[in-house]
Design a protein around this motif. Structure first.
Motif, mmCIF file in Angstrom:
data_model
loop_
_atom_site.group_PDB
_atom_site.id
_atom_site.type_symbol
_atom_site.label_atom_id
_atom_site.label_comp_id
_atom_site.label_asym_id
_atom_site.label_seq_id
_atom_site.Cartn_x
_atom_site.Cartn_y
_atom_site.Cartn_z
ATOM 1 N N ASN A 43 0.814 -1.211 0.000
ATOM 2 C CA ASN A 43 0.000 0.000 0.000
ATOM 3 C C ASN A 43 0.852 1.267 0.000
ATOM 4 O OD1 ASN A 43 -3.115 -0.488 0.354
ATOM 5 N ND2 ASN A 43 -2.110 -2.092 1.554
ATOM 6 N N ALA A 44 2.124 1.140 0.400
ATOM 7 C CA ALA A 44 3.032 2.286 0.389
ATOM 8 C C ALA A 44 3.945 2.271 -0.829
ATOM 9 C CB ALA A 44 3.869 2.289 1.667
ATOM 10 N N ASP A 45 3.656 1.406 -1.798
ATOM 11 C CA ASP A 45 4.520 1.210 -2.959
ATOM 12 C C ASP A 45 3.875 1.853 -4.187
ATOM 13 O OD1 ASP A 45 6.155 0.274 -5.031
ATOM 14 O OD2 ASP A 45 6.466 -1.665 -4.046
ATOM 15 N N LEU A 46 4.553 2.844 -4.773
ATOM 16 C CA LEU A 46 4.024 3.507 -5.969
ATOM 17 C C LEU A 46 3.856 2.540 -7.130
ATOM 18 C CD1 LEU A 46 6.138 6.798 -5.868
ATOM 19 C CD2 LEU A 46 3.680 6.616 -5.457
ATOM 20 N N ARG A 47 4.610 1.445 -7.151
ATOM 21 C CA ARG A 47 4.496 0.478 -8.239
ATOM 22 C C ARG A 47 3.163 -0.253 -8.226
ATOM 23 N NH1 ARG A 47 10.251 -2.258 -6.915
ATOM 24 N NH2 ARG A 47 9.401 -1.828 -4.851
ATOM 25 N N ILE A 48 2.484 -0.211 -7.082
ATOM 26 C CA ILE A 48 1.220 -0.941 -6.948
ATOM 27 C C ILE A 48 0.055 0.004 -6.675
ATOM 28 C CG2 ILE A 48 0.005 -2.710 -5.597
ATOM 29 C CD1 ILE A 48 2.711 -3.986 -5.021
ATOM 30 N N CYS A 49 0.285 1.018 -5.844
ATOM 31 C CA CYS A 49 -0.839 1.814 -5.329
ATOM 32 C C CYS A 49 -0.708 3.304 -5.614
ATOM 33 C CB CYS A 49 -0.990 1.573 -3.821
ATOM 34 S SG CYS A 49 -1.560 -0.104 -3.420
ATOM 35 N N GLU A 50 -0.188 3.668 -6.791
ATOM 36 C CA GLU A 50 -0.142 5.073 -7.166
ATOM 37 C C GLU A 50 -1.508 5.488 -7.717
ATOM 38 O OE1 GLU A 50 3.023 8.038 -9.371
ATOM 39 O OE2 GLU A 50 2.621 6.082 -10.281
ATOM 40 N N ALA A 51 -2.131 6.468 -7.056
ATOM 41 C CA ALA A 51 -3.455 6.934 -7.472
ATOM 42 C C ALA A 51 -3.367 8.082 -8.462
ATOM 43 C CB ALA A 51 -4.272 7.372 -6.253
#
Length: 692
Positions: free
Chosen positions: A623-631
């Motif tokens: 959830n803190a990883d831009l690779r997965i959770c960038e909005a």
């Protein structure tokens, strides 16, 4: 491969040629039970049984490829091996600590180079990819004169800017490093050299080999939204000498080698203006516009590994008992430097230390024995038992890690084991049940690294110990009525003393340069379980079909329960009480299915689909990883008070055809026919769009 009591993949030279790969991950990404992660182009790593990076072992022709500085998590080192220089790739899924030692927790990838020729050979290859304007060429030549044979080859590739898919799923895949249909990362180049010579003296064979690679301008943009751009240049050199002997008495096969392996990683890092924590202009930042760059950093890490190993095989008791035994030793020496510069002058100044303490050393020494005994045999039926053990020692010395810590020195010695049974019926059935232990010693990256590692600012912890796993697997390999070949397996793995990150402070700060300060600790336990199924029909009038599906689930036991934890269907059986969170980068369900037609002359036509399900089971780190959770650009869903939707599912349709004309082989592929926009779970770069 059929008689081995393990789940494994074997990719031979025909499959390597037909799949038209430009990297090792491309050669393996469609294999059952194998997941792929790419943080940037020019890099790729495999996820095996939930394990990633140095939790999996890479072996090159019997030589350990892993080094003590391999970054934990996804890294690029597997892709420094050129698949065009290989005759076979083998993947063992599941721990193999007895045979291979520290690091073989999730599985083992072994690369087998091209064999020395029996006569004069000359081979060339030329390839183009439309999706990124790749142009690649290679040449290999070899010959034999009497007992002496030699071979040499080279591969050159130039990759342009990547075009990604434009047809999105209902849940769009956001990527701040994409402009419409183009990835913002610049192209990169790679060069690979290989050579070998050998002599046969009676029943003895001596081989000397060299393989080298050079990757330039591999750009990493997964944190572009926060103004962070990195460029990696990697040089890799591996030279080794192998002696193979039939005998002496009591030893049927003996193989020994000595090796030298050097990696030189030069990383440039650029920090663009990000006044609110979000990059001012991502396009100009990705183009490294001088007006946008505020800081630069150069890191260079050089690692020399000196190694040796010996492996013997003895057949005893009328060949009912097979003993494999041996040992290995590897010693790493590390040079590490860092320079920093700031706008407007950008005059580089050396720092006290680089990623690692300069002059660090690391060592592993191990010995093993593995026995397989045919307890009962009748006609074509065999009941086999097998088991083994390894004792391994590892240690490190790192001078002046930090002013607070000083010198770091640690040593550990411990055993691992394996056992199992198998029922074999000729070449039509192999059913097995086994238990295998794996372990991984903490490396220098975890115990001594200081600085920004991507998502966190990491500080050293010299008190780390090894993490361990116990895996149980029930599998079957079968051929049914001369029509269908099936390989299936179900497995469960329990991990203890898991190396994970926890919040800490450094110099009184809990956050440095906008990154939370973390250190590694042996804290968590975890479990994983899953199933793999692969099936292929035996060709009938040249036609055949194939399909595979892989599924994995699990949980990590933690001190503080994560309210977003999603228990799997067997959590009550394996988990019990306590607090849990989802594992990091848990691979989604993956599937492949297709059909093939091949003529007696080797001409073929293949259609297939490959895809993955949506992955919504995310860990706090996910959830803190831009690779997965960038909005949005540089903004996480958590920052907006939203629940991260995870990685969308995807499916691509593909076709490939090949023609054989004496000494000319011609292959053409049309990949991602629907130009689907997608990415592999956890990857920092979108997958290629439509490609010929």
């Amino acid at each position: 491969a059929f008689s081995v009591e393990r789940s494994q993949n074997v990719v031979d030279d025909t499959e390597i040629n037909e799949s038209l790969p430009t990297s090792m991950t491309e050669a393996l990404e469609a294999e059952p039970g194998v997941s792929v992660q790419r943080t940037n182009r020019g890099a790729g790593t495999l996820i095996l049984r939930g394990m990633v990076g140095p939790e999996n072992m890479i072996i090159y022709d019997g030589v350990r490829f892993n080094q003590s500085t391999f970054r934990t998590g996804p890294n690029q080192y597997l892709d420094t091996i050129d698949p065009w220089g290989l005759r076979r790739i083998e993947v063992v899924r599941g721990p193999a600590g007895v045979l291979y030692g520290s690091g073989a927790m999730g599985g083992v990838v072994e690369a087998h180079p091209l064999a020395l020729p029996e006569k004069f050979e000359l081979r060339s290859r030329f390839l183009v990819h439309s999706v990124d304007d790749t142009v690649a060429a290679s040449a290999d030549a070899g010959s034999r004169v009497g007992a002496v044979a030699s071979r040499a080859g080279v591969t050159l590739r130039r990759h342009g800017r990547l075009r990604v898919g434009t047809n999105s799923s209902p849940q769009p895949t956001f990527a701040s490093a994409v402009d419409g249909k183009h990835d913002l990362a610049q192209g990169y180049d790679d060069v690979h050299l290989r050579g070998g010579a050998g002599v046969d003296i009676g029943r003895q064979r001596i081989r000397a080999n060299y393989v080298g690679s050079r990757v330039r301008d591999a750009m990493r943009l997964d944190a572009l939204g926060r103004g962070d751009v990195r460029i990696y240049d990697n040089d890799d050199h591996l030279a080794y000498v192998t002696a193979e002997i039939d005998g002496p008495p009591g030893v049927d096969d003996l193989r020994a080698n000595v090796s030298w392996h050097r990696t030189n990683e030069f990383a440039e890092r650029f920090q663009c203006d990000a006044p609110t924590g979000v990059v001012g202009n991502r396009f100009e930042c990705a183009a490294l516009d001088a007006d946008r760059i505020e800081r630069k950093r150069r890191n260079e890490d050089i690692v020399d590994t000196f190694g040796s190993s010996i492996v013997g095989t003895s057949w005893l008791l009328d060949d009912d008992l097979r003993l494999s035994w041996g040992g290995d030793a590897y010693f790493d020496q590390v040079q590490s430097t860092r320079e920093d510069a700031r706008a407007p002058d950008f005059e580089f100044e050396p720092r006290d230390r680089g990623n690692f303490a300069d002059g660090s050393t690391y060592r592993t020494i191990g010995a093993f024995g593995l026995a397989a005994y045919d307890l009962w045999s009748a006609d074509e039926h065999t009941f086999r038992v097998h088991g083994g053990a390894r004792l391994e020692h590892f240690g490190a010395d790192a001078p002046n890690v930090t002013e607070e810590i000083g010198d770091v020195s640690y040593d550990f010695t411990g055993p691992v084991g394996s056992a199992g049974v198998a029922w074999l019926s000729g070449t039509s059935l192999n059913t097995y049940l086994n238990w295998n232990q794996g372990y991984r010693a903490p490396n220098l990256q975890e115990t001594t690294v200081l600085g920004d590692s991507g998502n966190f600012y990491e500080v050293p912890n010299p008190d780390l110990g090894p993490e361990r796993s116990n895996t149980f697997e029930l599998g079957t390999k079968a051929e049914i009525a001369d029509m269908l070949r099936i390989e299936s397996g179900v497995w469960f793995a329990f991990l203890t003393d898991r190396i994970t990150r926890e919040p800490t402070s450094f110099g009184g700060q809990a956050e440095i340069d906008g990154k939370a300060v973390r250190r590694r600790v042996n804290r968590d336990s975890a479990y994983f379980y899953g199933a793999d199924l692969g099936a292929r029909t035996i060709p009938w009038n040249g036609a055949s079909a194939f399909a595979s599906v892989s599924w994995i689930d699990g949980a990590v036991k933690v001190e503080d329960h994560d309210p977003r934890f999603s228990p799997g269907p067997f959590h009550g059986l394996f988990g019990g009480g306590g607090s849990y969170e989802n594992p990091r980068r848990l691979p989604p369900v993956a599937t492949t299915a297709g059909a093939r037609y091949e003529t007696p002359h080797g001409t073929y036509l293949t259609f297939w689909a490959v895809g993955a399900a949506r992955q919504r089971k995310l860990s706090p780190d996910d959830n803190a990883d831009l690779r997965i959770c960038e909005a949005d650009v540089g903004v996480l869903h958590d920052d907006l008070g939203q629940q991260c939707p995870g990685t969308p599912g995807w499916l691509t349709l593909n076709a490939r055809a090949g023609f054989r004309f004496d000494n000319l082989l011609f292959d053409i592929a049309a990949l991602n026919l629907t130009n689907t926009r997608y990415r592999h779970h956890g990857s920092g770069v979108l997958a290629p769009g439509f490609d010929v």
